[in-house]
Enzyme design. Structure first.
Site, PDB file in Angstrom:
ATOM      1  N   SER A  28      67.565  25.931  49.128  1.00  0.00           N
ATOM      2  CA  SER A  28      68.909  26.521  49.058  1.00  0.00           C
ATOM      3  C   SER A  28      69.994  25.539  49.459  1.00  0.00           C
ATOM      4  O   SER A  28      69.934  24.950  50.535  1.00  0.00           O
ATOM      5  CB  SER A  28      69.026  27.709  50.023  1.00  0.00           C
ATOM      6  OG  SER A  28      67.995  28.614  49.817  1.00  0.00           O
ATOM      7  N   HIS A  59      69.749  28.918  43.478  1.00  0.00           N
ATOM      8  CA  HIS A  59      68.645  28.096  42.972  1.00  0.00           C
ATOM      9  C   HIS A  59      68.704  28.050  41.458  1.00  0.00           C
ATOM     10  O   HIS A  59      68.669  29.086  40.805  1.00  0.00           O
ATOM     11  CB  HIS A  59      67.296  28.693  43.385  1.00  0.00           C
ATOM     12  CG  HIS A  59      67.093  28.762  44.851  1.00  0.00           C
ATOM     13  ND1 HIS A  59      66.423  27.800  45.556  1.00  0.00           N
ATOM     14  CD2 HIS A  59      67.479  29.667  45.756  1.00  0.00           C
ATOM     15  CE1 HIS A  59      66.418  28.124  46.836  1.00  0.00           C
ATOM     16  NE2 HIS A  59      67.049  29.248  46.993  1.00  0.00           N
ATOM     17  N   HIS A  81      60.328  31.927  45.104  1.00  0.00           N
ATOM     18  CA  HIS A  81      59.928  32.379  46.435  1.00  0.00           C
ATOM     19  C   HIS A  81      58.945  33.536  46.333  1.00  0.00           C
ATOM     20  O   HIS A  81      59.000  34.333  45.396  1.00  0.00           O
ATOM     21  CB  HIS A  81      61.154  32.860  47.222  1.00  0.00           C
ATOM     22  CG  HIS A  81      62.154  31.791  47.495  1.00  0.00           C
ATOM     23  ND1 HIS A  81      63.081  31.403  46.564  1.00  0.00           N
ATOM     24  CD2 HIS A  81      62.353  31.028  48.591  1.00  0.00           C
ATOM     25  CE1 HIS A  81      63.833  30.438  47.085  1.00  0.00           C
ATOM     26  NE2 HIS A  81      63.423  30.183  48.314  1.00  0.00           N
ATOM     27  N   TYR A  83      59.110  36.164  47.970  1.00  0.00           N
ATOM     28  CA  TYR A  83      59.808  37.450  48.022  1.00  0.00           C
ATOM     29  C   TYR A  83      60.342  37.902  46.661  1.00  0.00           C
ATOM     30  O   TYR A  83      60.771  39.034  46.506  1.00  0.00           O
ATOM     31  CB  TYR A  83      60.938  37.436  49.060  1.00  0.00           C
ATOM     32  CG  TYR A  83      62.026  36.407  48.853  1.00  0.00           C
ATOM     33  CD1 TYR A  83      62.927  36.499  47.803  1.00  0.00           C
ATOM     34  CD2 TYR A  83      62.170  35.343  49.736  1.00  0.00           C
ATOM     35  CE1 TYR A  83      63.930  35.567  47.619  1.00  0.00           C
ATOM     36  CE2 TYR A  83      63.171  34.406  49.569  1.00  0.00           C
ATOM     37  CZ  TYR A  83      64.050  34.517  48.506  1.00  0.00           C
ATOM     38  OH  TYR A  83      65.035  33.592  48.331  1.00  0.00           O
ATOM     39  N   GLU A  84      60.332  37.013  45.665  1.00  0.00           N
ATOM     40  CA  GLU A  84      60.865  37.420  44.361  1.00  0.00           C
ATOM     41  C   GLU A  84      59.923  38.385  43.649  1.00  0.00           C
ATOM     42  O   GLU A  84      60.340  39.383  43.096  1.00  0.00           O
ATOM     43  CB  GLU A  84      61.144  36.197  43.493  1.00  0.00           C
ATOM     44  CG  GLU A  84      62.326  35.380  44.028  1.00  0.00           C
ATOM     45  CD  GLU A  84      62.508  34.061  43.311  1.00  0.00           C
ATOM     46  OE1 GLU A  84      62.600  34.055  42.075  1.00  0.00           O
ATOM     47  OE2 GLU A  84      62.531  33.015  43.997  1.00  0.00           O
ATOM     48  N   ALA A 111      66.051  25.741  53.652  1.00  0.00           N
ATOM     49  CA  ALA A 111      67.032  26.184  54.638  1.00  0.00           C
ATOM     50  C   ALA A 111      66.274  27.044  55.638  1.00  0.00           C
ATOM     51  O   ALA A 111      65.355  27.772  55.273  1.00  0.00           O
ATOM     52  CB  ALA A 111      68.122  26.998  53.950  1.00  0.00           C
ATOM     53  N   MET A 206      61.765  31.340  54.606  1.00  0.00           N
ATOM     54  CA  MET A 206      61.083  32.186  53.620  1.00  0.00           C
ATOM     55  C   MET A 206      60.414  31.385  52.501  1.00  0.00           C
ATOM     56  O   MET A 206      60.196  31.926  51.416  1.00  0.00           O
ATOM     57  CB  MET A 206      62.088  33.166  53.004  1.00  0.00           C
ATOM     58  CG  MET A 206      62.844  34.013  54.018  1.00  0.00           C
ATOM     59  SD  MET A 206      64.025  35.087  53.188  1.00  0.00           S
ATOM     60  CE  MET A 206      65.013  35.657  54.578  1.00  0.00           C
ATOM     61  N   SER A 207      60.117  30.125  52.751  1.00  0.00           N
ATOM     62  CA  SER A 207      59.578  29.315  51.649  1.00  0.00           C
ATOM     63  C   SER A 207      58.618  28.255  52.172  1.00  0.00           C
ATOM     64  O   SER A 207      58.091  28.358  53.280  1.00  0.00           O
ATOM     65  CB  SER A 207      60.729  28.639  50.896  1.00  0.00           C
ATOM     66  OG  SER A 207      61.359  27.670  51.713  1.00  0.00           O
ATOM     67  N   ASN A 230      71.564  28.422  60.433  1.00  0.00           N
ATOM     68  CA  ASN A 230      72.003  29.475  61.374  1.00  0.00           C
ATOM     69  C   ASN A 230      71.048  29.523  62.558  1.00  0.00           C
ATOM     70  O   ASN A 230      69.921  29.033  62.479  1.00  0.00           O
ATOM     71  CB  ASN A 230      72.000  30.840  60.667  1.00  0.00           C
ATOM     72  CG  ASN A 230      70.637  31.174  60.075  1.00  0.00           C
ATOM     73  OD1 ASN A 230      70.281  30.663  59.000  1.00  0.00           O
ATOM     74  ND2 ASN A 230      69.869  31.993  60.746  1.00  0.00           N
ATOM     75  N   HIS A 242      73.005  35.894  53.703  1.00  0.00           N
ATOM     76  CA  HIS A 242      72.698  34.877  52.704  1.00  0.00           C
ATOM     77  C   HIS A 242      73.925  34.003  52.439  1.00  0.00           C
ATOM     78  O   HIS A 242      73.816  32.796  52.243  1.00  0.00           O
ATOM     79  CB  HIS A 242      72.221  35.575  51.427  1.00  0.00           C
ATOM     80  CG  HIS A 242      71.770  34.628  50.352  1.00  0.00           C
ATOM     81  ND1 HIS A 242      70.809  33.655  50.574  1.00  0.00           N
ATOM     82  CD2 HIS A 242      72.145  34.508  49.056  1.00  0.00           C
ATOM     83  CE1 HIS A 242      70.621  32.980  49.449  1.00  0.00           C
ATOM     84  NE2 HIS A 242      71.416  33.473  48.520  1.00  0.00           N
TER      85      HIS A 242
HETATM   86  N1  HPA Z   1      65.462  33.424  58.545  1.00  0.00           N
HETATM   87  C1  HPA Z   1      64.732  33.258  57.438  1.00  0.00           C
HETATM   88  N2  HPA Z   1      65.058  32.413  56.478  1.00  0.00           N
HETATM   89  C2  HPA Z   1      66.184  31.712  56.610  1.00  0.00           C
HETATM   90  C3  HPA Z   1      67.002  31.836  57.741  1.00  0.00           C
HETATM   91  C4  HPA Z   1      66.610  32.739  58.754  1.00  0.00           C
HETATM   92  O1  HPA Z   1      67.283  32.907  59.793  1.00  0.00           O
HETATM   93  N3  HPA Z   1      68.041  30.980  57.564  1.00  0.00           N
HETATM   94  C5  HPA Z   1      67.844  30.371  56.378  1.00  0.00           C
HETATM   95  N4  HPA Z   1      66.723  30.795  55.796  1.00  0.00           N
END
Ligand code: HPA
Length: 270
Positions: A28, A59, A81, A83-84, A111, A206-207, A230, A242
């Site tokens: 990302s 993406h 991903h 989750y998709e 990310a 998540m990846s 973050n 997001h």
């Molecule tokens: N959690 C999960 N995936 C992420 C986060 C998070 O805080 N930040 C960026 N991708």
């Protein structure tokens, strides 16, 4: 090697035939690195057999083949991903295609949310190990004994040393840590983040973990770097979004780009 990977490799070679050595997966907000590829051909995932259709807004889902600082690279700008579609093996053909193209090294980026108060948004973290908390595995259903992939040295020691050295020479802080994979797409709860910290995680995302497993399955040397977008859930009181992760990704991405390009230049891969 799957027929689809062999075919996809042949299609990429038809467009740009180079002695490829490095595969790079951009997460990302990291797509800008693909712009730096010279002599590039761009092929949408949708044009290659077995490549996933990726739906996340940040993406793009394309292969960029060419040279990055002189090194023949195959860049995946965007990834699918778990989750998709709930498919942990969504990147199986793309990763096998890197192997079919002759790559020996897989560099993954993502990310991530930080669990460490001293590592905030805009920092970058070299992944030293992971925790597969999503519990899914891209090799489920693989019939051969090759499925029993050793993960002790999954994050290649010499690539890690090379990346840390490149960061030092660029004057960029590259922290190290353990990446914990949550399935997403919802973000974690504060309680889950407290659990993750207790379990030894430094960052959550998540990846990446499925691709590391697939990379080792294909006998590629693997390294991964996270850009911290973050602080993880519950650490600041603010809700995670997001939009926030997308907005903050370019800060770390600029550092990551310098580290990766320095690494490629100094490694002398041609
Ligand atoms: N959690 C999960 N995936 C992420 C986060 C998070 O805080 N930040 C960026 N991708």
């Amino acid at each position: 090697m799957s027929d689809k990977a062999v075919l996809a490799a042949a299609m990429i070679r038809t467009r740009r035939d180079l002695p490829y050595s490095v595969g790079l997966v951009l997460g990302s907000g990291l797509g800008s690195l693909a712009e730096a590829v010279s002599d590039a051909v761009r092929i949408p995932f949708s044009a290659l057999p077995g490549f996933p259709a990726s739906g996340v807004s940040s993406h793009k889902g394309e292969v960029v083949a060419g040279r990055l600082d002189g090194v023949p690279v195959v860049v995946f700008s965007g990834r699918a991903h778990y989750y998709e579609r709930g498919d942990a093996a969504a990147m199986r053909v793309p990763i096998a295609t890197l192997k079919a193209l002759g790559c020996d090294t897989l560099l993954l980026t993502n990310a991530a949310g930080s669990l460490r108060t001293e590592v905030g948004p805009g920092e970058i973290m070299l992944v030293t190990d992971h925790i597969n908390f999503a519990g899914a595995n891209p090799l489920i259903g693989e019939p051969t004994d090759d499925r029993f992939v050793g993960m002790t040295g999954a994050y290649d020691a010499s690539l890690r040393a090379g990346l840390l050295g490149a960061a030092e020479r660029e004057g960029i802080r590259l922290t190290t840590g353990v990446y914990m994979w949550f399935s997403g797409p919802s973000f974690e709860t504060p309680a889950e983040i407290r659990m993750a910290r207790t379990m030894g995680a430094d960052a959550v995302g998540m990846s990446t973990v499925p691709e590391v497993i697939l990379g080792r399955f294909c006998r590629l040397r693997v390294a991964a770097v996270s850009t911290i977008t973050n602080f993880a859930a519950g650490m600041t009181g603010a809700e995670i979004s997001h939009e926030e992760t997308k907005a903050l990704a370019p800060v770390g991405a600029a550092k990551l780009e310098r580290v990766l390009r320095r690494f490629l230049r100094d490694r002398g891969l041609r």
